[in-house]
Design a protein around this motif. Structure first.
Motif, short mmCIF file in Angstrom:
data_model
loop_
_atom_site.label_atom_id
_atom_site.label_comp_id
_atom_site.label_asym_id
_atom_site.label_seq_id
_atom_site.Cartn_x
_atom_site.Cartn_y
_atom_site.Cartn_z
N GLN A 70 -3.89 -1.60 6.73
CA GLN A 70 -2.84 -1.68 5.72
C GLN A 70 -3.10 -2.84 4.76
O GLN A 70 -2.86 -2.72 3.55
CB GLN A 70 -1.48 -1.82 6.40
CG GLN A 70 -1.07 -0.55 7.12
CD GLN A 70 0.13 -0.73 8.01
OE1 GLN A 70 0.47 -1.85 8.41
NE2 GLN A 70 0.79 0.37 8.34
N ALA A 102 -5.22 3.65 8.50
CA ALA A 102 -3.99 3.28 7.80
C ALA A 102 -3.61 4.34 6.76
O ALA A 102 -2.44 4.68 6.61
CB ALA A 102 -4.15 1.92 7.12
N ALA A 160 -0.29 6.57 6.86
CA ALA A 160 0.66 6.63 5.73
C ALA A 160 0.91 8.07 5.30
O ALA A 160 2.00 8.41 4.86
CB ALA A 160 0.14 5.80 4.56
#
Length: 192
Positions: free
Chosen positions: A3, A38, A42
């Motif tokens: 992230q 990540a 998401a």
């Protein structure tokens, strides 16, 4: 970490997590894997991460199956060996960066084996593959070692052309590992 990479557009260079080494140099060896996980998280959450990891691992199993079929082992032997290898390695089947090494090591061995049987330019794909792999997982160290061993075996067999080919390929793959956000400092860190 992934992230952070997606947010900042770069791999971290200092330790952002520990209180005892805050601000100290840090090497996110698997920064690209972290960023991929990540991004998948998401997009599809934890279920997406699990499905993505399963797809990567299935890709490794498919490559092994294809490799065995190319050796004319027969459908049932290839299926049995592939299923045995998958079963024996399930302890490593986690949504972690090492899944990329499982896939890329299998692909690398397939390319090397094909090249040993029928030399072609395809084996040189290992060089850009090394540049990708070094950013995904530390298992990249296995490829130059395999190529070095293959070069040494070729020397023992007095196959000078193969020794030169795999020696140069191993050195180029090793050089390609410098294509990471930390450059030579990553190798220095590993050696220390």
């Amino acid at each position: 970490t992934g992230q952070m990479v997606l947010h900042n557009g770069a791999a971290p260079a200092v330790d952002p997590f520990s209180f005892s080494r805050a601000g100290q140099p840090w090497f996110a060896w698997e920064w690209l894997s972290d960023a991929i996980f990540a991004a998948v998280f998401a997009w599809r959450g934890m279920g997406g991460v699990a499905a993505f990891a399963a797809a990567v691992l299935c890709g490794a199993a498919v490559l092994l199956f294809i490799w065995l079929l190319r050796h004319e082992s027969g459908l049932w032997v290839a299926a049995g060996v592939t299923l045995a290898a998958v079963s024996a390695s399930t302890v490593h089947y986690l949504a972690r960066p090492h899944i990329f090494s499982i896939l890329l090591y299998t692909a690398s061995l397939l390319l090397i084996d094909e090249d040993r049987r029928h030399p072609s330019l395809r084996v040189w794909l290992l060089v850009p593959l090394s540049a990708l792999w070094v950013n995904l997982h530390g298992g990249i160290v296995s490829l130059p070692m395999v190529l070095g061993l293959l070069g040494a075996v070729s020397l023992c067999e007095r196959n000078w052309a193969a020794a030169k080919r795999y020696g140069i390929l191993g050195l180029l793959c090793l050089a390609a590992t410098l294509a990471n956000p930390y450059g030579w400092r990553l190798d220095d860190h590993i050696i220390r």
